[in-house]
Structure formats: C-alpha cells, structure tokens
Design a protein around this motif. Structure first.
Motif, PDB file in Angstrom:
ATOM      1  N   CYS A   5      59.098  43.827  74.906  1.00  0.00           N
ATOM      2  CA  CYS A   5      59.374  42.554  73.724  1.00  0.00           C
ATOM      3  C   CYS A   5      60.713  42.416  74.134  1.00  0.00           C
ATOM      4  O   CYS A   5      61.671  43.385  74.141  1.00  0.00           O
ATOM      5  CB  CYS A   5      59.229  43.076  72.635  1.00  0.00           C
ATOM      6  N   VAL A   6      61.337  40.928  73.969  1.00  0.00           N
ATOM      7  CA  VAL A   6      62.592  40.624  74.176  1.00  0.00           C
ATOM      8  C   VAL A   6      63.600  41.455  73.162  1.00  0.00           C
ATOM      9  O   VAL A   6      64.481  41.531  73.133  1.00  0.00           O
ATOM     10  CB  VAL A   6      62.946  39.060  74.065  1.00  0.00           C
ATOM     11  N   CYS A  14      56.399  41.551  66.521  1.00  0.00           N
ATOM     12  CA  CYS A  14      57.174  40.264  65.988  1.00  0.00           C
ATOM     13  C   CYS A  14      56.688  38.894  66.733  1.00  0.00           C
ATOM     14  O   CYS A  14      57.158  37.761  66.181  1.00  0.00           O
ATOM     15  CB  CYS A  14      58.714  40.539  66.573  1.00  0.00           C
ATOM     16  N   GLY A  15      55.732  38.978  67.585  1.00  0.00           N
ATOM     17  CA  GLY A  15      55.290  37.867  68.121  1.00  0.00           C
ATOM     18  C   GLY A  15      56.154  37.266  69.272  1.00  0.00           C
ATOM     19  O   GLY A  15      55.915  36.049  69.880  1.00  0.00           O
ATOM     20  N   ALA A  16      57.215  37.667  69.462  1.00  0.00           N
ATOM     21  CA  ALA A  16      57.979  37.168  70.665  1.00  0.00           C
ATOM     22  C   ALA A  16      57.487  37.147  71.766  1.00  0.00           C
ATOM     23  O   ALA A  16      56.554  38.094  72.097  1.00  0.00           O
ATOM     24  CB  ALA A  16      59.496  38.046  70.496  1.00  0.00           C
ATOM     25  N   ILE A  17      57.926  36.763  72.935  1.00  0.00           N
ATOM     26  CA  ILE A  17      57.109  36.508  74.123  1.00  0.00           C
ATOM     27  C   ILE A  17      57.510  37.861  75.014  1.00  0.00           C
ATOM     28  O   ILE A  17      58.551  38.694  74.509  1.00  0.00           O
ATOM     29  CB  ILE A  17      57.453  35.252  75.158  1.00  0.00           C
ATOM     30  N   LEU A  18      56.658  38.550  75.711  1.00  0.00           N
ATOM     31  CA  LEU A  18      56.843  39.956  76.563  1.00  0.00           C
ATOM     32  C   LEU A  18      57.372  39.341  77.858  1.00  0.00           C
ATOM     33  O   LEU A  18      57.022  38.531  78.509  1.00  0.00           O
ATOM     34  CB  LEU A  18      55.598  40.599  76.551  1.00  0.00           C
ATOM     35  N   MET A  56      48.096  38.610  74.718  1.00  0.00           N
ATOM     36  CA  MET A  56      48.286  37.381  75.386  1.00  0.00           C
ATOM     37  C   MET A  56      49.879  37.299  75.613  1.00  0.00           C
ATOM     38  O   MET A  56      50.548  36.420  75.553  1.00  0.00           O
ATOM     39  CB  MET A  56      47.924  36.300  74.318  1.00  0.00           C
ATOM     40  N   PHE A  57      50.431  38.237  76.064  1.00  0.00           N
ATOM     41  CA  PHE A  57      51.857  38.429  76.444  1.00  0.00           C
ATOM     42  C   PHE A  57      52.720  37.982  75.256  1.00  0.00           C
ATOM     43  O   PHE A  57      53.787  37.698  75.455  1.00  0.00           O
ATOM     44  CB  PHE A  57      52.140  37.619  77.777  1.00  0.00           C
ATOM     45  N   LYS A  58      52.390  38.305  74.221  1.00  0.00           N
ATOM     46  CA  LYS A  58      53.258  38.168  73.170  1.00  0.00           C
ATOM     47  C   LYS A  58      53.437  39.709  72.293  1.00  0.00           C
ATOM     48  O   LYS A  58      52.431  40.381  72.323  1.00  0.00           O
ATOM     49  CB  LYS A  58      52.517  37.258  71.786  1.00  0.00           C
TER      50      LYS A  58
END
Ligand code: ZN
Length: 168
Positions: A117-118, A140-144, A134-136
């Motif tokens: 996670c960023v 926190c739902g941020a993009i991986l 889904m690469f989240k």
C-alpha cells in the motif's frame, strides 16, 4: 563430558531459551539425570513451564530423555540428561536447519511478486492477495504498488553464503 562442550551447551541453551536454559544445563550436568518435577522444584517454577523449556532444549538436541511408567500414578515419568552428541555435531545440525529455513525463505522471495500500500499501513501482499483485493489496500482503499524485494533477496543470499562457508 569435556568442560568446553558443557560450556558450548550452556551458551547454546541460553541463546535458545534465555538465562533459564543455561541454569537447566548446569543443573542437569551436575545431577546427571533429573525429572521434570525435581527440576521445577529447584527452579521454583511451575512444572508445565519447565516442561516447555525441556522440550525446546530437546528439539535443539541439547537434552535427551528416557521415560519410565510409574505404576502408582499410572503415567510416564521423564528422566532428562544432557546429550552425548559432540558440540560439533550439534553445531552442524543447527547450521543445516538454519540454512534450510533461509533457503526456503529465499525461494519464496524469488517465486513471488509483492505489492504494498502506498500508505504503508499493511504488510506487503503477494500477487494473489493483491489480485483478490483488485490491487487496492484492504485497510485504506489506496492503490497497491509493486514492492521491490531485491534487497531482501540480496541479504538472504549473502547470509546463506556466509553461513555455508563458516567453519565446521
Ligand atoms: Zn493502505
């Protein structure tokens, strides 16, 4: 047993289970053979705690035991003693075990792609885990983003090399 070997066993025991391990080895060395209950009394610790300690030292080949069925109470009594293996044998065995573990880890690092996670709020995920999310980030739902494990692989390779080439 040579005193150098005994010292080695005491140091190894201390590394594995702490100061208590050193005590256990020294007590058993003096007594020759001891039961769980006798040792618990000397250490002033609960018998089940002492048993856990003894089993860890057994797994690391520092101790051996024989057991005898106590006809009165109907269960087995364990008599613990120090190993009769040489320090060198124990050392070689330990080295082999550590190497096995490190090589397994190295394979895992080489065979997997990782994502992070960023916001760095979760441990890294494998490709499958990231794909399933889904690469989240599941927190926190941020993009991986892809995680570069080259440094970990290098450290593992170097450690394996060092241990493999260490004496005996
Ligand atoms: Zn996150």
């Amino acid at each position: 047993m040579l005193s150098a070997e005994r010292r080695f066993l005491m140091e190894l025991a201390e590394n594995l289970v702490g100061e208590e391990g050193r005590k256990v080895v020294s007590i058993i060395a003096e007594r020759g053979e001891i039961t769980d209950e006798e040792l618990a009394k000397i250490l002033q610790k609960p018998t089940n705690e002492v048993r856990i300690l003894l089993h860890r030292l057994f797994e690391s080949r520092i101790l051996k035991y024989r057991r005898e069925r106590d006809e009165k109470i109907g269960w087995y009594v364990y008599f613990w003693r120090l190993t009769d293996e040489s320090a060198e044998t124990i050392y070689t065995q330990r080295k082999r075990k550590v190497l096995e573990k490190l090589k397994k880890r190295l394979n895992y690092e080489r065979q997997n792609t990782f994502y992070m996670c960023v916001n760095r709020d979760i441990p890294r995920l494998t490709f499958d885990e990231a794909f399933n999310n889904m690469f989240k980030c599941p927190v926190c739902g941020a993009i991986l983003e892809p995680y570069d494990n080259t440094a970990i692989i290098k450290i593992l390779e170097k450690t394996i090399d060092t241990i493999s080439n260490s004496s005996s």
